[in-house]
Design an enzyme around this catalytic site. Structure first.
Site, PDB file in Angstrom:
ATOM      1  N   SER A 136       3.475  -3.056  10.325  1.00 10.29           N
ATOM      2  CA  SER A 136       4.924  -2.848  10.360  1.00 10.29           C
ATOM      3  C   SER A 136       5.712  -4.122  10.058  1.00 10.29           C
ATOM      4  CB  SER A 136       5.348  -2.264  11.712  1.00 10.29           C
ATOM      5  OG  SER A 136       4.775  -0.989  11.922  1.00 10.29           O
ATOM      6  N   HIS A 166      -9.167   0.487   5.385  1.00 15.20           N
ATOM      7  CA  HIS A 166      -7.865   0.724   6.011  1.00 15.20           C
ATOM      8  C   HIS A 166      -8.023   1.613   7.238  1.00 15.20           C
ATOM      9  CE1 HIS A 166      -3.712   2.057   6.596  1.00 15.20           C
ATOM     10  NE2 HIS A 166      -3.365   0.979   5.919  1.00 15.20           N
ATOM     11  N   GLU A 188      -5.015  -5.625  10.731  1.00 16.91           N
ATOM     12  CA  GLU A 188      -4.007  -4.610  11.031  1.00 16.91           C
ATOM     13  C   GLU A 188      -4.252  -4.023  12.418  1.00 16.91           C
ATOM     14  OE1 GLU A 188      -4.212  -1.581   7.992  1.00 16.91           O
ATOM     15  OE2 GLU A 188      -6.278  -1.096   8.473  1.00 16.91           O
ATOM     16  N   GLY A 222       2.793   2.092  11.289  1.00 15.63           N
ATOM     17  CA  GLY A 222       3.576   3.310  11.200  1.00 15.63           C
ATOM     18  C   GLY A 222       4.199   3.732  12.512  1.00 15.63           C
ATOM     19  N   ASN A 262       0.859  -1.183   0.000  1.00 16.75           N
ATOM     20  CA  ASN A 262       0.000   0.000   0.000  1.00 16.75           C
ATOM     21  C   ASN A 262       0.895   1.234   0.000  1.00 16.75           C
ATOM     22  OD1 ASN A 262      -1.938   1.951   0.368  1.00 16.75           O
ATOM     23  ND2 ASN A 262      -2.366   1.429   2.502  1.00 16.75           N
ATOM     24  N   GLU A 301      -6.474   4.073   8.311  1.00 13.62           N
ATOM     25  CA  GLU A 301      -6.386   5.512   8.069  1.00 13.62           C
ATOM     26  C   GLU A 301      -7.688   6.054   7.490  1.00 13.62           C
ATOM     27  OE1 GLU A 301      -1.619   5.005   7.356  1.00 13.62           O
ATOM     28  OE2 GLU A 301      -2.929   5.363   5.642  1.00 13.62           O
TER      29      GLU A 301
END
Length: 249
Positions: free
Chosen positions: A212, A94, A166, A172, A9, A96
């Site tokens: 990660s 996702h 996730e 991140g 991604n 985010e």
């Protein structure tokens, strides 16, 4: 039998020139492998990316799409705009998108339905935040996210679903769930799918880990029996790192 998948991604990174340069580097260094390689550039680079890799063993995916077929939705992209340029895979849900654009499970259910209507494959993302894990509520959160966004689907729809777990606290941040934590959650995910849809679908669906993943930890994470690959962020922006993860199986 479910397949191994490593999806990169790229988020809001890489200009048109940089996109083609990274793809060319990946192509020049890519080894033959049974692992499916997916890359997800920005919207404006999807067609150029797809043209660059067609027939070369890499799939191009979109990072998002709108749930409507069309209309007055400034800045949005419809499913048929993606399929018209032969982009038939889309990432939905996702963390985010959930956090910054307030996408709910109900909205995501509509997006999934639209994607499937257009015979697209969905990489569906979900996972708990740090506060959920600290309260030992992470299993409930994950089950609710799956139930509210996906469990209205029919059995036949699952052939076009890839799951991406996730843990939000490991995206991140440099933090990573241990291989044992990843396996524990992936096994749980498979078990709740089995309760609703049966063992065949539970065993066939690929579940990716998205928190990660790096060349240094990919092999150990991917060695777990219920981890079928990774949804890669930062490491996907560097050909050598990305391919090291692809080759970790």
């Amino acid at each position: 039998m479910r397949k191994h998948i490593v999806a990169g991604n790229w988020k809001m990174h890489k200009t048109h020139t940089e996109t083609l340069a990274l793809l060319d580097e990946i192509l020049s260094k890519k080894q033959n492998s049974d692992t499916e390689i997916i890359v997800a550039p920005t919207f404006i680079n999807l067609k150029a990316a797809n043209d660059e890799v067609v027939g070369k063993g890499i799939t191009v995916a979109a990072q998002n799409m709108h749930q409507a077929e069309g209309g007055a939705f400034t800045g949005e992209i419809a499913a048929n705009m993606l399929t018209d340029i032969n982009v038939n895979t889309v990432i939905l849900g996702h963390s985010e998108r959930r956090a910054y654009f307030h996408e709910s499970d109900g909205l995501l259910a509509n997006k999934v339905d639209t994607a499937l209507k257009h015979n697209m494959r969905v990489i569906f993302c979900f996972g708990e935040e740090l506060k959920d894990r600290q309260k030992n509520n992470h299993f409930n959160i994950v089950e609710y996210q799956l139930r509210d966004a996906l469990f209205h689907l029919e059995k036949k729809d699952w052939k076009n679903i890839v799951l991406a777990y996730e843990p939000v606290w490991a995206i991140g941040t440099g933090e990573t769930a241990s291989p044992e934590q990843a396996q524990e959650m992936h096994k749980f995910i498979r078990s709740i799918i089995e309760k609703v849809y049966g063992s065949d679908i539970a065993n066939d669906v690929s579940i990716l880990y998205g928190g990660s993943v790096k060349p240094s930890n990919a092999k150990e994470i991917f060695s777990k029996p219920d981890v079928d690959g990774g949804l890669i962020g930062g490491a996907a922006l560097h050909a050598d790192d990305f391919l090291a993860i692809v080759n970790a199986f």
